[in-house]
Design a protein around this motif. Structure first.
Motif, PDB file in Angstrom:
ATOM      1  N   GLN A  33       0.784  -1.251  -0.022  1.00  0.00           N
ATOM      2  CA  GLN A  33       0.046   0.052  -0.012  1.00  0.00           C
ATOM      3  C   GLN A  33       0.834   1.144   0.138  1.00  0.00           C
ATOM      4  O   GLN A  33       1.809   1.269   0.615  1.00  0.00           O
ATOM      5  CB  GLN A  33      -1.067  -0.024   1.278  1.00  0.00           C
ATOM      6  N   GLN A  34       0.566   2.431  -0.544  1.00  0.00           N
ATOM      7  CA  GLN A  34       1.076   3.669  -0.790  1.00  0.00           C
ATOM      8  C   GLN A  34       1.579   4.143   0.372  1.00  0.00           C
ATOM      9  O   GLN A  34       0.749   4.105   1.677  1.00  0.00           O
ATOM     10  CB  GLN A  34       0.146   4.724  -1.191  1.00  0.00           C
ATOM     11  N   GLY A  35       3.051   4.189   0.558  1.00  0.00           N
ATOM     12  CA  GLY A  35       3.753   5.007   1.719  1.00  0.00           C
ATOM     13  C   GLY A  35       3.804   4.105   2.716  1.00  0.00           C
ATOM     14  O   GLY A  35       4.229   4.544   3.929  1.00  0.00           O
ATOM     15  N   ALA A  36       3.766   2.698   2.662  1.00  0.00           N
ATOM     16  CA  ALA A  36       3.870   1.804   3.851  1.00  0.00           C
ATOM     17  C   ALA A  36       5.375   1.724   4.051  1.00  0.00           C
ATOM     18  O   ALA A  36       6.467   1.691   3.287  1.00  0.00           O
ATOM     19  CB  ALA A  36       3.588   0.410   3.343  1.00  0.00           C
ATOM     20  N   PHE A  38       7.853   0.547   8.174  1.00  0.00           N
ATOM     21  CA  PHE A  38       7.748  -0.158   9.194  1.00  0.00           C
ATOM     22  C   PHE A  38       7.115   0.747  10.296  1.00  0.00           C
ATOM     23  O   PHE A  38       6.185   0.160  11.299  1.00  0.00           O
ATOM     24  CB  PHE A  38       9.282  -0.570   9.612  1.00  0.00           C
ATOM     25  N   LYS A  39       7.293   2.208  10.159  1.00  0.00           N
ATOM     26  CA  LYS A  39       6.484   2.954  11.205  1.00  0.00           C
ATOM     27  C   LYS A  39       5.068   3.122  10.978  1.00  0.00           C
ATOM     28  O   LYS A  39       4.247   2.998  11.894  1.00  0.00           O
ATOM     29  CB  LYS A  39       7.230   4.330  11.303  1.00  0.00           C
ATOM     30  N   THR A  40       4.616   3.073   9.858  1.00  0.00           N
ATOM     31  CA  THR A  40       3.307   3.333   9.269  1.00  0.00           C
ATOM     32  C   THR A  40       2.360   2.205   9.796  1.00  0.00           C
ATOM     33  O   THR A  40       1.384   2.156  10.308  1.00  0.00           O
ATOM     34  CB  THR A  40       2.882   3.583   7.973  1.00  0.00           C
ATOM     35  N   ILE A  41       3.091   1.014   9.371  1.00  0.00           N
ATOM     36  CA  ILE A  41       2.503  -0.357   9.637  1.00  0.00           C
ATOM     37  C   ILE A  41       2.247  -0.520  11.149  1.00  0.00           C
ATOM     38  O   ILE A  41       1.479  -0.889  11.790  1.00  0.00           O
ATOM     39  CB  ILE A  41       3.299  -1.402   9.143  1.00  0.00           C
ATOM     40  N   ALA A  42       3.382  -0.131  11.889  1.00  0.00           N
ATOM     41  CA  ALA A  42       3.541  -0.506  13.643  1.00  0.00           C
ATOM     42  C   ALA A  42       2.558   0.479  14.118  1.00  0.00           C
ATOM     43  O   ALA A  42       1.571   0.234  15.078  1.00  0.00           O
ATOM     44  CB  ALA A  42       4.916  -0.088  14.068  1.00  0.00           C
ATOM     45  N   ASP A  43       2.230   1.683  13.591  1.00  0.00           N
ATOM     46  CA  ASP A  43       1.350   2.598  14.081  1.00  0.00           C
ATOM     47  C   ASP A  43      -0.055   2.063  14.035  1.00  0.00           C
ATOM     48  O   ASP A  43      -0.788   2.283  14.591  1.00  0.00           O
ATOM     49  CB  ASP A  43       1.427   3.964  13.399  1.00  0.00           C
ATOM     50  N   VAL A 205      11.887  -8.808   5.758  1.00  0.00           N
ATOM     51  CA  VAL A 205      11.698  -8.151   4.609  1.00  0.00           C
ATOM     52  C   VAL A 205      10.297  -8.833   3.784  1.00  0.00           C
ATOM     53  O   VAL A 205      10.320  -9.896   3.519  1.00  0.00           O
ATOM     54  CB  VAL A 205      12.860  -8.120   3.696  1.00  0.00           C
ATOM     55  N   PRO A 206       9.700  -8.027   3.551  1.00  0.00           N
ATOM     56  CA  PRO A 206       8.288  -8.229   2.774  1.00  0.00           C
ATOM     57  C   PRO A 206       8.706  -8.762   1.237  1.00  0.00           C
ATOM     58  O   PRO A 206       9.379  -7.865   0.581  1.00  0.00           O
ATOM     59  CB  PRO A 206       7.545  -6.846   2.751  1.00  0.00           C
ATOM     60  N   VAL A 207       8.456  -9.968   0.971  1.00  0.00           N
ATOM     61  CA  VAL A 207       8.733 -10.529  -0.492  1.00  0.00           C
ATOM     62  C   VAL A 207       8.512  -9.600  -1.607  1.00  0.00           C
ATOM     63  O   VAL A 207       9.065  -9.404  -2.638  1.00  0.00           O
ATOM     64  CB  VAL A 207       8.406 -11.869  -0.534  1.00  0.00           C
ATOM     65  N   LEU A 208       7.179  -9.325  -1.484  1.00  0.00           N
ATOM     66  CA  LEU A 208       6.459  -8.638  -2.822  1.00  0.00           C
ATOM     67  C   LEU A 208       6.980  -7.302  -2.856  1.00  0.00           C
ATOM     68  O   LEU A 208       7.257  -6.638  -4.002  1.00  0.00           O
ATOM     69  CB  LEU A 208       5.057  -8.585  -2.828  1.00  0.00           C
ATOM     70  N   ARG A 209       7.000  -6.427  -1.840  1.00  0.00           N
ATOM     71  CA  ARG A 209       7.368  -5.162  -1.699  1.00  0.00           C
ATOM     72  C   ARG A 209       8.984  -5.078  -2.470  1.00  0.00           C
ATOM     73  O   ARG A 209       9.382  -4.203  -3.105  1.00  0.00           O
ATOM     74  CB  ARG A 209       7.421  -4.535  -0.384  1.00  0.00           C
TER      75      ARG A 209
END
Length: 306
Positions: A33-36, A38-43, A205-209
């Motif tokens: 997703q746009q702008g993802a 570690f911080k945004t996902i953790a938030d 590490v995310p495989v697809l990203r």
């Protein structure tokens, strides 16, 4: 990969079965997703502490992403792997000490090694000969005291720590900055495969990203893995590092996570860097011998050295 795990609430009784495959696919979708970051996902998860990745992603999309991950890993030669998901299975609760904790880890090998006493040994990718020798000596002494040696499989100090631990018949864990099945540096391909087979290899590490973006962006995953490496271990030992080394990311993380941070006395002797004194002022421990490490880690009666 396991077909099912049990979700848990604050380490309490199992409350519901989950699908690791679906959670993996959902987590991968969050990273697309746009702008993802570690911080945004953790938030996102911090705002809903009981959430699983699948709570944010429709099942059909999660399942599609999971199939895509399996295809990519299979093409990379990864046929056996596992995942650890927050709230499920054997996810290490100490990872929650990270500033932006990861919700999912990929791994190959023996996960139980993550439960042993462990110390990270890290440093420069271009160390001096003395730095290499010191890293090897530290790894051997950690093995002699039954610690697992953890590092990041990079050139230099990391490689020296891993190989010395293996040569000493000890245990080692590698936390890498690439997805499973990606080998960096290429020269460590055999070493990575051996650790994945006989010991424990971990990737966040995310495989697809990773596959969808350019190399310069993927370099950002390397310092993030240092944060996870610190959280997983009791302590970090910095053998040698320059003023702008990525190793200092792990130093900052260790102090934030209230882990022991050891810095070799030889680092303080250098006139071209200031970071050792700065970190010592914040609580890092200068070590002149491994006895300083044993004292700080409460190893009251070190085992005899070979």
């Amino acid at each position: 990969m396991n077909a099912a795990l049990l979700a848990r609430n604050d380490d309490g009784p199992a409350i519901a079965p989950i699908s690791p495959s679906r959670e993996m696919g959902a987590y991968e979708e969050l990273w697309l997703q746009q702008g993802a970051t570690f911080k945004t996902i953790a938030d996102r998860f911090a705002a809903d502490p009981t959430a699983m990745p699948s709570d944010f992603v429709p099942p059909s999309i999660a399942e599609t992403r999971a199939r895509e991950v399996m295809t990519k890993l299979s093409k990379a030669g990864v046929t056996r792997f596992g995942v650890r998901i927050h709230h499920a299975g054997n996810y290490p609760t100490r990872l929650r000490d990270a500033k932006h904790p990861v919700e999912l880890l990929y791994f190959q090998g023996t996960w139980e090694l993550s439960e042993t006493r462990s110390v990270a040994v890290v440093g420069s990718r271009k160390p001096s000969d003395d730095g290499i020798a010191r890293a090897k000596k530290i790894a051997r002494e950690l093995v002699a005291q039954d610690f697992t040696v953890v590092s990041g499989l990079a050139y230099g100090i990391d490689t020296a720590a891993h190989t010395a631990a293996l040569d000493a018949k000890g245990r080692t864990i590698a936390v890498i900055g690439t997805p499973l099945g990606v080998y960096y540096p290429k020269e460590n391909t055999d070493l990575q495969k051996r650790i994945a087979t006989d010991f424990l290899l971990i990737s966040q590490v995310p495989v697809l990203r990773y596959a969808s973006q350019a190399v310069p962006h993927n370099r950002l995953f390397f310092p993030e893995r240092n944060i996870t490496m610190s959280a997983m271990t009791e302590a970090t030992i910095i053998v040698e590092a320059g003023e702008t080394s990525g190793t200092l990311t792990q130093a900052r993380a260790a102090l934030h996570q209230r882990r022991k941070l050891f810095i070799l006395d030889s680092c303080f002797q250098r006139k071209d860097i200031t970071w050792p004194a700065a970190f010592e002022a914040r609580g890092a421990i200068r070590i002149k011998s491994m006895e300083d490490v044993w004292d700080a880690l409460s190893v009251s009666s070190p085992l005899p050295k070979n």
